[in-house]
Motif scaffolding. Structure first.
Motif, mmCIF file in Angstrom:
data_model
loop_
_atom_site.group_PDB
_atom_site.id
_atom_site.type_symbol
_atom_site.label_atom_id
_atom_site.label_comp_id
_atom_site.label_asym_id
_atom_site.label_seq_id
_atom_site.Cartn_x
_atom_site.Cartn_y
_atom_site.Cartn_z
ATOM 1 N N VAL A 137 2.486 -16.852 15.547
ATOM 2 C CA VAL A 137 1.337 -17.724 15.803
ATOM 3 C C VAL A 137 0.953 -17.684 17.280
ATOM 4 O O VAL A 137 -0.235 -17.716 17.620
ATOM 5 C CB VAL A 137 1.647 -19.162 15.330
ATOM 6 N N HIS A 138 1.923 -17.615 18.175
ATOM 7 C CA HIS A 138 1.631 -17.472 19.602
ATOM 8 C C HIS A 138 0.805 -16.213 19.861
ATOM 9 O O HIS A 138 -0.156 -16.230 20.644
ATOM 10 C CB HIS A 138 2.933 -17.410 20.402
ATOM 11 N N ARG A 139 1.186 -15.119 19.223
ATOM 12 C CA ARG A 139 0.452 -13.864 19.432
ATOM 13 C C ARG A 139 -0.973 -13.968 18.905
ATOM 14 O O ARG A 139 -1.916 -13.461 19.539
ATOM 15 C CB ARG A 139 1.195 -12.717 18.739
ATOM 16 N N VAL A 140 -1.141 -14.615 17.772
ATOM 17 C CA VAL A 140 -2.489 -14.792 17.225
ATOM 18 C C VAL A 140 -3.322 -15.668 18.163
ATOM 19 O O VAL A 140 -4.492 -15.368 18.438
ATOM 20 C CB VAL A 140 -2.427 -15.407 15.809
ATOM 21 N N LEU A 141 -2.728 -16.740 18.669
ATOM 22 C CA LEU A 141 -3.454 -17.626 19.585
ATOM 23 C C LEU A 141 -3.826 -16.898 20.880
ATOM 24 O O LEU A 141 -4.956 -17.030 21.374
ATOM 25 C CB LEU A 141 -2.604 -18.854 19.903
ATOM 26 N N LYS A 142 -2.919 -16.111 21.431
ATOM 27 C CA LYS A 142 -3.216 -15.374 22.661
ATOM 28 C C LYS A 142 -4.328 -14.362 22.422
ATOM 29 O O LYS A 142 -5.194 -14.158 23.287
ATOM 30 C CB LYS A 142 -1.938 -14.683 23.181
ATOM 31 N N TRP A 143 -4.312 -13.735 21.245
ATOM 32 C CA TRP A 143 -5.385 -12.791 20.916
ATOM 33 C C TRP A 143 -6.718 -13.528 20.829
ATOM 34 O O TRP A 143 -7.741 -13.041 21.317
ATOM 35 C CB TRP A 143 -5.074 -12.100 19.593
ATOM 36 N N ALA A 144 -6.705 -14.701 20.207
ATOM 37 C CA ALA A 144 -7.939 -15.481 20.064
ATOM 38 C C ALA A 144 -8.495 -15.882 21.421
ATOM 39 O O ALA A 144 -9.711 -15.825 21.664
ATOM 40 C CB ALA A 144 -7.669 -16.726 19.211
ATOM 41 N N LEU A 145 -7.614 -16.282 22.348
ATOM 42 C CA LEU A 145 -8.073 -16.683 23.686
ATOM 43 C C LEU A 145 -8.576 -15.484 24.482
ATOM 44 O O LEU A 145 -9.496 -15.606 25.299
ATOM 45 C CB LEU A 145 -6.930 -17.368 24.436
ATOM 46 N N ALA A 146 -7.995 -14.302 24.230
ATOM 47 C CA ALA A 146 -8.421 -13.089 24.935
ATOM 48 C C ALA A 146 -9.696 -12.503 24.340
ATOM 49 O O ALA A 146 -10.346 -11.660 24.969
ATOM 50 C CB ALA A 146 -7.304 -12.047 24.899
ATOM 51 N N HIS A 147 -10.071 -12.932 23.127
ATOM 52 C CA HIS A 147 -11.279 -12.423 22.460
ATOM 53 C C HIS A 147 -12.148 -13.607 22.013
ATOM 54 O O HIS A 147 -12.321 -13.852 20.816
ATOM 55 C CB HIS A 147 -10.909 -11.559 21.245
ATOM 56 N N PRO A 148 -12.688 -14.339 22.976
ATOM 57 C CA PRO A 148 -13.450 -15.553 22.617
ATOM 58 C C PRO A 148 -14.707 -15.273 21.803
ATOM 59 O O PRO A 148 -15.183 -16.148 21.078
ATOM 60 C CB PRO A 148 -13.799 -16.169 23.981
ATOM 61 N N ALA A 149 -15.241 -14.052 21.909
ATOM 62 C CA ALA A 149 -16.492 -13.731 21.214
ATOM 63 C C ALA A 149 -16.253 -12.954 19.927
ATOM 64 O O ALA A 149 -17.201 -12.456 19.317
ATOM 65 C CB ALA A 149 -17.416 -12.935 22.137
ATOM 66 N N ALA A 150 -14.993 -12.850 19.503
ATOM 67 C CA ALA A 150 -14.687 -12.070 18.298
ATOM 68 C C ALA A 150 -15.384 -12.675 17.089
ATOM 69 O O ALA A 150 -15.422 -13.890 16.910
ATOM 70 C CB ALA A 150 -13.180 -12.021 18.073
ATOM 71 N N ALA A 151 -15.939 -11.798 16.256
ATOM 72 C CA ALA A 151 -16.623 -12.258 15.041
ATOM 73 C C ALA A 151 -15.602 -12.734 14.026
ATOM 74 O O ALA A 151 -14.434 -12.340 14.046
ATOM 75 C CB ALA A 151 -17.464 -11.127 14.457
ATOM 76 N N ARG A 152 -16.030 -13.588 13.102
ATOM 77 C CA ARG A 152 -15.124 -14.122 12.088
ATOM 78 C C ARG A 152 -14.575 -13.033 11.180
ATOM 79 O O ARG A 152 -13.534 -13.197 10.561
ATOM 80 C CB ARG A 152 -15.851 -15.181 11.248
ATOM 81 N N GLU A 153 -15.278 -11.898 11.112
ATOM 82 C CA GLU A 153 -14.820 -10.824 10.241
ATOM 83 C C GLU A 153 -13.560 -10.157 10.789
ATOM 84 O O GLU A 153 -12.817 -9.505 10.052
ATOM 85 C CB GLU A 153 -15.919 -9.773 10.055
ATOM 86 N N GLU A 154 -13.323 -10.289 12.092
ATOM 87 C CA GLU A 154 -12.138 -9.670 12.682
ATOM 88 C C GLU A 154 -10.906 -10.507 12.323
ATOM 89 O O GLU A 154 -10.890 -11.722 12.522
ATOM 90 C CB GLU A 154 -12.292 -9.575 14.202
ATOM 91 N N THR A 155 -9.867 -9.841 11.817
ATOM 92 C CA THR A 155 -8.701 -10.585 11.339
ATOM 93 C C THR A 155 -7.771 -11.013 12.461
ATOM 94 O O THR A 155 -6.967 -11.924 12.290
ATOM 95 C CB THR A 155 -7.900 -9.728 10.342
ATOM 96 N N GLY A 156 -7.825 -10.367 13.631
ATOM 97 C CA GLY A 156 -6.901 -10.681 14.703
ATOM 98 C C GLY A 156 -5.847 -9.607 14.854
ATOM 99 O O GLY A 156 -5.996 -8.488 14.355
ATOM 100 N N PRO A 157 -4.733 -9.918 15.515
ATOM 101 C CA PRO A 157 -3.730 -8.886 15.812
ATOM 102 C C PRO A 157 -2.917 -8.443 14.608
ATOM 103 O O PRO A 157 -2.265 -7.410 14.655
ATOM 104 C CB PRO A 157 -2.829 -9.576 16.847
ATOM 105 N N TYR A 158 -2.932 -9.214 13.519
ATOM 106 C CA TYR A 158 -2.156 -8.871 12.330
ATOM 107 C C TYR A 158 -3.080 -8.734 11.126
ATOM 108 O O TYR A 158 -4.053 -9.473 10.998
ATOM 109 C CB TYR A 158 -1.124 -9.963 12.004
ATOM 110 N N THR A 159 -2.742 -7.806 10.239
ATOM 111 C CA THR A 159 -3.450 -7.730 8.966
ATOM 112 C C THR A 159 -2.885 -8.791 8.025
ATOM 113 O O THR A 159 -1.766 -9.287 8.220
ATOM 114 C CB THR A 159 -3.291 -6.348 8.314
#
Length: 799
Positions: A651-673
Motif C-alpha cells: 500500500v505504501h508503494r501504491v500511495l507513493k506512485w499516486a503522489l508521484a503521478h498526480p495527473a494519472a488517469a483513472r484507467e491507469e492501475t498503478g504500480p501493480y496489476t
C-alpha cells in the motif's frame, strides 16, 4: 522413486477415466510411462480392480471403468474413434509437483483443494474454488486418503453426495492423487527401535511416521527433537522416509518449543546472505540528499507510543487542538524507501508476509538492520516517513487530508503504561513528561471523539482480554494474567484506524488498484447458530424478517405428523431445519453493537462476546472493495505497519506512485496489476493465519508447561464452550483455559453423558438425578492432567 514403486489403484482408475475407449495393458502402461517392472505392477493392480468390480475387462484383453461399456459402445458407433485416442491425454501422473489433468474440468465430481487431515485418520479437502453444491468441505474417510499427507494440494473426487430440494449438502469422497506436497521437512521426535529409526511428527495431523534409514543425515540421540528432510513421500503402501538435517535438543530444553513451532508451521526464519547484505547496505544514516521532496516535521514534538517490550517502532503521532477542531498527524516508517520492489529483500518479505511474535522471541519480516534499525522511529534520530495529515472538525469528521513523504525526529519513546499514568494524573509521570502532558491530553480527547464517531456508525469493540505470560529475569515463566487495555492503547488504535481509512479512501478515489483489508458479512448459518445460543441467555440480535429455506438434516429423523406417542414403531420423517436466504439476509453491525451494549457489565458478557466473535468471518486481504463489517467502514486498508506486514508495504508503494503521478488517469492501475495484487492478497492472508496459529499454539504449549507445576490444585471456573467431547472452562484465578472431557464426567458421575444439541449442554443421568453442564455455568475444577499430544490442560469437576 520410479513409477513402478509409486503406482497406485487411483492412478490407474484416474487414467482409465480419461479414456472413452477400452485400453490394453500395453496402452495403459504407455500412457502411464511405465517400464517393464511397472507393467508387472500394473497387471496386479488391474487384476485387483477387476475383482473389486471397479474395472471391466472387455474383449481382446482391454480394460475400462466398470459401468462404462454401454456408453463406450454407443460413443464408438457415433464417432468411430479408436481406443488409442486415450494415450494422447497428459501422461504425467506421479512424481513431484505434477499439474492437474485436463479431465477434472470436465468432471463435475472432481475438485482440487488442500487436504486438512485429522489425527484420528480422516480428513477434509478444502476446495480452491468454492462449490455451491457442497455444504462445507469434502469429507475423506481414512480408507480413501491414499498417499496424501496433511496440507498437500490434491485432486479429489466426490463419491457420495447428500442433497435435498436442490440445497447444498455434505459430500464424501476420495483422494485421486497428490498434486503438490506441502511438507518438504517435518519436525518431530527421533526414536530408535528394533525395526529401525523413525521420527514421530509433532504435527499430529501428519498420520505417518518418517522412517530414517541408517546413515541418512545427522545421527541424533534417542528422544531428540529433530528436523527431517523428506527424501521419499508415501506411495503404494510404502512409508515416507527422510534424513535428519538438524538436531534442536531435548523437548523440555529452554527455547526448544519455539524452535519446534517455527519448523512445524514452516515459518521462514533464516535470512539468506544476499538479503542480509542488501539490508546492511540500505541501513545507512539519513543524508541530506534523501530529504529532497520531503516535508520536514522535525520541529514538532512527535512521539511513538508502544508496549514495554517493543523493539520496532513503525508509527509516531502528533495532535493539536485548533479553533475548528483537531489536527492529527500519523507518521509511518517509509520502508518502501529502503526495500526496492523485486529485490532480494522484497522477495523475502513477501515470502514471510508478516512478522511473528512469540513471548520471548520474534521472527521478523525484515532483517534487524532495518526492522530495529534505520526503519524504526527511534527517539532523537532522523527518520524517513510517509505521513498522513488530517484536519478534523469537532465531531471527528475529516475536513482536509494530505499525504506526503516526510522526515521526523521523535522526541520521546513512550510506553502505553507511561502515557496512561500521565492521563490518570500520576504526579511523578506528569512531572517527568511535563512538556508533553498537554499533547497527551489532546490525544485522549481526540481519540474519544473518533471512537464516538465510529460507535455512531455501528463499529464493534468486543474488548476481549488476552492471556499475557509473565517471565522472570532468567526467562522462566512465572504466571499468566489478563492483558489490560488502557486509554493509551485506545488512542493509538483510533489514530491508526483513521489513517488506514483515509489512505484507503484516497486510493479508491484515485481509482488505483490496491490491497483492501476486508471483513465480510457473517454467514447466515453462523448467525442462526449464535441466535440459538443467545436465546438461551435471554438475548437476541433482533434481526427481523429473515427469509428462510428448508434443509434436510443428515441422519436426522423425527416422528411423522399426527403419530406422536406411538412408540418406536411409528413412522418417521426426515428432520428439516430453516436457514435464512443469503440474498435477503439483512444483518448489520448495529445488530451486534446493540447486543454488546445490553450485555456490558453482565456476568454473561464474556461468554456472549466470545460467541459473537465466533459467528463473524475472519478478516482478510482482497483487491475487491468489500467493506469492513466489524468496523462499519466502506473503505479500509492496512497502511500503518510496513515493518511487520507485507500488505502495508504494498500500500505504501501504491500511495507513493499516486503522489508521484498526480495527473494519472483513472484507467491507469498503478504500480501493480490486479493479478499481482490478487496473488499477494491470498499469500498475505495465508501468512497471517499461519502466524496467528503458531503464536496461539505456543501460548497453549507454555500454558500447559506452566500448569504441570499445578496439577492437583483446585480453581473456580466458567464454562465458555460446550462440544460433543466435553466442555472448555476458563479459570477465574489465573487466565488459563482447558478441557473437561466427557469421559472424565462419566468417570466421576458413573453415568452415561451425552451432548444435548437443542441447548448445547452435556447431560448426565436422567430424571431427578440428571446433571446438566451448559454455557455460562460456574463450577469448581481440579487441574487433572496435560494432554501430551495437544499440549492442552485437562480438568476434572469437583462435586
Amino acid at each position: 522413486m520410479s513409477a513402478a514403486e509409486s503406482l497406485t489403484d487411483d492412478d490407474v482408475l484416474n487414467f482409465l477415466g480419461q479414456s472413452r475407449s477400452p485400453l490394453s495393458l500395453r496402452e495403459i502402461a504407455a500412457g502411464l510411462t511405465l517400464r517393464q517392472a511397472g507393467r508387472r505392477s500394473l497387471a496386479k493392480i488391474l487384476s485387483r480392480l477387476k475383482r473389486r468390480k471397479q474395472v471391466e475387462e472387455m474383449g481382446g484383453g482391454r480394460y475400462m471403468l466398470a459401468g462404462s461399456s454401454r456408453a463406450v459402445r454407443e460413443a464408438g458407433k457415433a464417432t468411430g474413434k479408436g481406443a488409442r485416442a486415450a494415450t494422447r491425454e497428459p501422461r504425467e501422473l506421479r512424481g513431484g509437483p505434477a499439474q492437474p489433468p485436463r479431465s477434472p474440468a470436465k468432471d463435475p465430481n472432481q475438485l482440487v483443494g488442500r487436504l486438512v487431515a485429522h489425527r484420528d485418520g480422516y480428513g477434509f479437502v478444502v476446495p480452491e474454488e468454492p462449490r455451491r453444491d457442497i455444504d462445507g468441505d469434502l469429507f475423506i474417510p481414512p480408507s480413501q486418503l491414499g498417499d496424501a499427507m496433511h496440507g498437500d494440494r490434491v485432486l479429489a473426487r466426490i463419491e457420495r453426495h447428500e442433497r435435498a430440494h436442490g440445497a447444498a449438502g455434505r459430500a464424501e469422497g476420495r483422494i485421486v492423487r497428490v498434486l503438490d506436497r506441502a511438507n518438504a521437512t517435518v519436525v518431530g521426535l527421533f526414536r530408535r527401535g528394533p525395526r529401525g529409526n523413525v521420527v514421530l511428527p509433532f504435527e499430529s495431523r501428519i498420520l505417518q511416521e518418517i522412517v530414517i534409514p541408517p546413515g541418512h543425515g545427522v545421527a541424533p540421540f534417542d528422544g531428540a527433537v529433530v528436523d527431517v528432510e523428506i527424501t521419499r513421500f508415501p506411495g503404494g503402501g510404502v512409508a515416507p522416509a527422510g534424513r535428519v538435517i538438524e538436531v534442536l535438543g531435548r523437548q523440555n530444553d529452554f527455547g526448544v518449543d519455539v524452535e519446534i513451532l517455527i519448523r512445524k508451521h514452516h515459518l521462514p526464519h533464516r535470512f539468506a546472505d544476499d538479503v542480509i547484505q542488501e539490508a546492511q547496505a540500505a541501513a545507512r544514516p539519513v543524508g541530506h540528499a534523501e530529504l529532497d521532496g520531503r516535508r520536514d516535521f522535525r520541529h514538532l514534538p512527535i512521539v511513538t507510543i508502544d508496549g514495554e517490550t517493543a523493539r520496532d517502532f513503525d508509527d509516531a503521532v502528533y495532535v493539536e487542538r485548533r479553533p475548528g477542531g483537531w489536527h492529527l498527524q500519523v507518521h509511518i516508517a517509509d520502508v518502501a524507501h529502503y526495500v526496492a520492489r523485486d529485490s532480494a529483500l522484497d522477495r523475502e518479505a513477501r515470502l514471510r508476509g508478516t512478522s511473528v511474535y512469540f513471548p520471548d522471541r520474534a521472527v521478523p519480516m525484515l532483517p534487524e538492520d532495518l526492522s530495529n534499525g534505520i526503519c524504526s522511529l527511534k527517539p532523537r534520530e532522523d527518520r524517513l516517513v510517509m505521513s498522513v495529515v488530517l484536519d478534523l472538525d469537532h465531531d471527528g469528521v475529516v475536513t482536509a487530508a494530505e499525504y506526503t513523504p516526510g522526515v521526523i525526529r521523535s522526541v520521546e519513546r513512550m510506553t502505553y503504561t507511561d502515557v496512561n499514568r500521565v492521563l490518570q494524573g500520576d504526579v511523578e509521570a506528569m512531572a517527568h513528561y511535563a512538556e508533553l502532558v498537554e499533547r497527551f491530553q489532546a490525544m485522549r480527547d481526540l481519540a474519544l471523539v473518533l471512537n464516538a464517531k465510529r460507535t455512531r456508525r455501528g463499529s464493534l469493540d468486543f474488548d476481549l482480554p488476552e492471556p499475557l505470560l509473565v517471565f522472570d529475569t532468567a526467562g522462566q515463566m512465572t504466571g499468566i494474567v489478563r492483558s489490560e487495555r488502557n486509554i493509551a492503547h485506545r488512542l493509538i488504535e483510533e489514530f491508526m484506524l483513521a489513517a488506514n481509512q483515509a489512505v484507503a479512501q484516497y486510493l479508491e478515489g484515485r481509482g488505483l488498484a490496491s490491497l483492501h483489508r476486508v471483513h465480510e458479512k457473517p454467514d447466515p448459518k453462523r448467525v442462526l447458530e449464535f441466535e440459538e445460543l443467545a436465546q438461551a441467555f435471554g438475548y437476541s440480535l433482533g434481526v427481523a424478517g429473515l427469509s428462510e429455506r428448508r434443509v434436510t438434516v443428515r441422519h436426522g429423523r423425527v416422528a411423522a405428523s399426527g403419530r406422536a406417542g406411538r412408540g418406536s414403531g411409528a413412522r418417521q420423517r426426515p428432520m428439516v431445519v430453516s436457514l435464512p436466504e443469503p440474498h435477503t439476509f439483512q444483518i448489520r453491525p448495529q445488530h451486534y453493537q446493540r447486543l454488546t451494549e445490553k450485555i456490558a457489565g453482565k456476568p454473561e458478557e464474556r461468554i456472549m462476546s466470545y460467541l459473537m466473535l465466533r459467528s463473524l468471518k475472519q478478516a482478510r486481504y482482497a483487491i475487491e472493495l468489500l467493506g469492513h463489517f466489524a468496523l462499519a467502514f466502506d473503505e479500509y486498508t492496512h497502511f500503518t505497519s510496513p515493518i511487520r506486514r507485507y500488505p502495508d508495504l504494498v500500500v505504501h508503494r501504491v500511495l507513493k506512485w499516486a503522489l508521484a503521478h498526480p495527473a494519472a488517469a483513472r484507467e491507469e492501475t498503478g504500480p501493480y496489476t490486479r493479478g499481482e495484487l490478487a496473488a499477494i492478497a491470498v499469500e498475505s492472508s495465508e501468512a497471517e493465519r499461519r502466524a496467528d496459529t503458531a503464536e496461539r499454539e505456543l501460548l497453549q504449549w507454555k500454558t500447559a508447561r506452566f500448569m504441570e507445576q499445578h496439577l492437583g490444585e483446585e480453581y473456580d471456573a466458567l464454562i465458555i464452550s460446550v462440544q460433543k467431547f466435553g466442555f472448555f472452562v476458563e479459570l477465574m484465578e489465573i487466565f488459563v483455559e482447558g478441557l473437561v472431557p466427557i469421559t472424565r464426567l462419566e468417570e466421576d458421575t458413573a453415568e452415561h453423558c451425552f451432548y444435548r444439541e437443542r441447548d448445547h449442554a452435556i447431560v448426565s443421568g436422567r430424571g431427578a438425578r440428571a446433571r446438566v453442564w451448559k454455557l455460562g455455568d460456574q463450577l469448581r475444577v481440579r487441574a487433572d492432567r496435560i494432554d501430551p499430544m495437544r499440549r492442552r490442560v485437562e480438568f476434572a469437576p469437583i462435586a
